[in-house]
Design an enzyme around this catalytic site. Sequence first.
Site, PDB file in Angstrom:
ATOM      1  N   LYS A 108      -8.755  -5.148  -8.023  1.00 26.99           N
ATOM      2  CA  LYS A 108      -9.514  -3.563  -8.423  1.00 26.99           C
ATOM      3  C   LYS A 108      -8.173  -2.519  -8.521  1.00 26.99           C
ATOM      4  O   LYS A 108      -8.207  -1.600  -9.694  1.00 26.99           O
ATOM      5  CB  LYS A 108     -10.370  -3.306  -7.640  1.00 26.99           C
ATOM      6  CG  LYS A 108     -11.552  -2.438  -8.059  1.00 26.99           C
ATOM      7  CD  LYS A 108     -12.581  -3.090  -8.987  1.00 26.99           C
ATOM      8  CE  LYS A 108     -13.048  -2.143  -9.817  1.00 26.99           C
ATOM      9  NZ  LYS A 108     -13.904  -2.630 -10.934  1.00 26.99           N
ATOM     10  N   LYS A 133       0.734  -1.247  -0.161  1.00 27.84           N
ATOM     11  CA  LYS A 133       0.135   0.175   0.055  1.00 27.84           C
ATOM     12  C   LYS A 133       0.889   1.085  -0.037  1.00 27.84           C
ATOM     13  O   LYS A 133       0.618   2.287  -0.443  1.00 27.84           O
ATOM     14  CB  LYS A 133      -1.029   0.002   1.359  1.00 27.84           C
ATOM     15  CG  LYS A 133      -2.318  -0.968   0.996  1.00 27.84           C
ATOM     16  CD  LYS A 133      -3.090  -0.280   0.088  1.00 27.84           C
ATOM     17  CE  LYS A 133      -4.501  -1.190  -0.111  1.00 27.84           C
ATOM     18  NZ  LYS A 133      -5.129  -0.507  -1.029  1.00 27.84           N
ATOM     19  N   LYS A 191      -1.843 -10.621  -9.106  1.00 30.58           N
ATOM     20  CA  LYS A 191      -3.210 -11.079  -8.476  1.00 30.58           C
ATOM     21  C   LYS A 191      -4.137  -9.905  -9.180  1.00 30.58           C
ATOM     22  O   LYS A 191      -4.087  -9.056  -9.227  1.00 30.58           O
ATOM     23  CB  LYS A 191      -2.970 -10.888  -7.172  1.00 30.58           C
ATOM     24  CG  LYS A 191      -4.104 -11.453  -6.148  1.00 30.58           C
ATOM     25  CD  LYS A 191      -3.929 -10.684  -4.861  1.00 30.58           C
ATOM     26  CE  LYS A 191      -4.396  -9.622  -5.062  1.00 30.58           C
ATOM     27  NZ  LYS A 191      -5.072  -9.023  -3.539  1.00 30.58           N
TER      28      LYS A 191
HETATM   29  P1  TYM Z   1     -10.756  -7.825  -0.469  1.00 28.86           P
HETATM   30  O1  TYM Z   1     -11.897  -7.113  -0.345  1.00 28.86           O
HETATM   31  O2  TYM Z   1      -9.421  -7.367  -0.656  1.00 28.86           O
HETATM   32  O3  TYM Z   1     -10.952  -9.223  -0.812  1.00 28.86           O
HETATM   33  C1  TYM Z   1     -12.223 -10.060  -0.829  1.00 28.86           C
HETATM   34  C2  TYM Z   1     -11.671 -11.645  -0.761  1.00 28.86           C
HETATM   35  O4  TYM Z   1     -11.501 -11.884  -1.762  1.00 28.86           O
HETATM   36  C3  TYM Z   1     -10.257 -12.673  -2.298  1.00 28.86           C
HETATM   37  N1  TYM Z   1      -9.516 -12.136  -3.074  1.00 28.86           N
HETATM   38  C4  TYM Z   1      -8.950 -13.116  -4.160  1.00 28.86           C
HETATM   39  N2  TYM Z   1      -8.818 -14.525  -3.975  1.00 28.86           N
HETATM   40  C5  TYM Z   1      -8.012 -15.070  -4.864  1.00 28.86           C
HETATM   41  N3  TYM Z   1      -7.596 -14.376  -6.042  1.00 28.86           N
HETATM   42  C6  TYM Z   1      -7.533 -13.293  -6.196  1.00 28.86           C
HETATM   43  N4  TYM Z   1      -7.169 -12.282  -7.133  1.00 28.86           N
HETATM   44  C7  TYM Z   1      -8.457 -12.347  -5.126  1.00 28.86           C
HETATM   45  N5  TYM Z   1      -8.739 -10.980  -5.083  1.00 28.86           N
HETATM   46  C8  TYM Z   1      -9.441 -10.865  -3.684  1.00 28.86           C
HETATM   47  C9  TYM Z   1      -9.418 -12.031  -0.769  1.00 28.86           C
HETATM   48  O5  TYM Z   1      -8.648 -13.052  -0.510  1.00 28.86           O
HETATM   49  C10 TYM Z   1     -10.718 -11.933   0.277  1.00 28.86           C
HETATM   50  O6  TYM Z   1     -10.959 -13.108   0.869  1.00 28.86           O
HETATM   51  N6  TYM Z   1      -8.522  -7.401   4.307  1.00 28.86           N
HETATM   52  C11 TYM Z   1      -9.705  -8.222   3.479  1.00 28.86           C
HETATM   53  C12 TYM Z   1     -11.071  -7.768   4.113  1.00 28.86           C
HETATM   54  C13 TYM Z   1     -11.213  -8.235   5.487  1.00 28.86           C
HETATM   55  C14 TYM Z   1     -11.406  -9.492   6.118  1.00 28.86           C
HETATM   56  C15 TYM Z   1     -11.824  -9.336   7.349  1.00 28.86           C
HETATM   57  C16 TYM Z   1     -11.387 -10.678   5.598  1.00 28.86           C
HETATM   58  C17 TYM Z   1     -11.629  -7.167   6.571  1.00 28.86           C
HETATM   59  N7  TYM Z   1     -11.719  -7.825   7.702  1.00 28.86           N
HETATM   60  C18 TYM Z   1     -11.893 -10.422   8.310  1.00 28.86           C
HETATM   61  C19 TYM Z   1     -11.196 -11.875   6.259  1.00 28.86           C
HETATM   62  C20 TYM Z   1     -11.783 -11.765   7.889  1.00 28.86           C
HETATM   63  C21 TYM Z   1      -9.783  -7.697   2.075  1.00 28.86           C
HETATM   64  O7  TYM Z   1      -9.212  -6.557   1.771  1.00 28.86           O
HETATM   65  O8  TYM Z   1     -10.342  -8.515   1.253  1.00 28.86           O
END
Ligand code: TYM
Length: 341
Positions: A213, A130, A210
């Site tokens: 967005k 980030k 990966k």
């Molecule tokens: P976020 O919003 O980036 O993504 C949501 C979920 O999608 C999965 N994901 C992917 N899996 C495989 N390949 C990809 N290219 C890919 N892009 C996204 C992410 O692994 C995620 O599971 N920090 C977290 C949000 C969060 C969270 C939590 C998750 C906040 N509190 C508590 C679990 C438990 C995030 O930014 O996910």
Amino acid sequence: MTTDLAPAVAPASEPVTAPRPRTFSGIQPSGTVHLGNDLGAIRNYVALQAEYEAIYCIVDYHALTSTHDPDLLRTRTREMAAGLLALGLDPERCTLFVQSHRPEHTELAWLLCTVTPVSWLERTPTYKEKQLLQPDDINHGLLTYPVLQAADIVIYKASLVPVGRDQQAHLELSREIVRAFNRRYGDTFPEPQAVYTEAPVVFGTDGVKKMSKSVGNTIDILAEPDLIRRQVMSMVTDTQRIKRTDPGRPEVCNVCQLQRFFGDDYEDLWEGERTARTGCVDMKKLIADRIVRHYAPARERYLELMAHPEEIDGILEAGADRLAPKARATMDEVRQRMGLR
Ligand code: TYM
């Protein structure tokens, strides 16, 4: 479904009426759902609803570390809720809510900050990423982001967390924070365990990073079919396959990898690639058709839901209300243990 740890074996004496184990996951409202979200995480959210007490959260507090436009955040929060419901989250079988509707999450995050060494947060890979992605906005929220994530999970004492592999470091940190808290204040929280799908990392259309967005390499599965097709046709395939007659290497081709999740004929398709019977463009057209067809019913549901925002808002409010007693009970216990009562 795979996990980081072997699942705990229930003791033989456990009564059959034992409460269902709890699962929790969060997703940022950072635009519409992409293929990586679905293959990497949402498919498991949907599957786990059947057996677990499932809680899913749209993490708008987390999104504030990168988005500072109030109208956009509100719109995206609703869009994400509609997307999750369209893809199969069922409000009768799971609880879907918005993080800021349960402000106890931020209080717990503060309390967990006091057992979390800064060095753990500074070494988190996502913090480093980030800093590069938004050098002019390295706010404090980016550093403490994983502590809020730990609070999200442990406030409901969830044991299983369906996520993509990119969240592995955050989950490990959550476990360390739990251990640090339990050591200092007594056994309070279970150590959460990550659970992965068969596609824990989905690469973006560039074939290198990966899907994300913030990188701009997504396939937006609920978008209009023309956009999905354009995104798929822009995918980078096997870079060593220069001429149409060169044999393909499906093991390293991003498009071929996706065929594994859309249809059960991927081995035949891969053989066609290896023998150069099919070309990369053929393969892209085929997967684009399959993705569009697969998500067409979800897109229809998504558009219906977005036409009735009051319905979405009602589901989210009911979800947050349902969680109030659980969040408050944990906070009472934590305040008591920490000497705040
Ligand atoms: P976020 O919003 O980036 O993504 C949501 C979920 O999608 C999965 N994901 C992917 N899996 C495989 N390949 C990809 N290219 C890919 N892009 C996204 C992410 O692994 C995620 O599971 N920090 C977290 C949000 C969060 C969270 C939590 C998750 C906040 N509190 C508590 C679990 C438990 C995030 O930014 O996910």
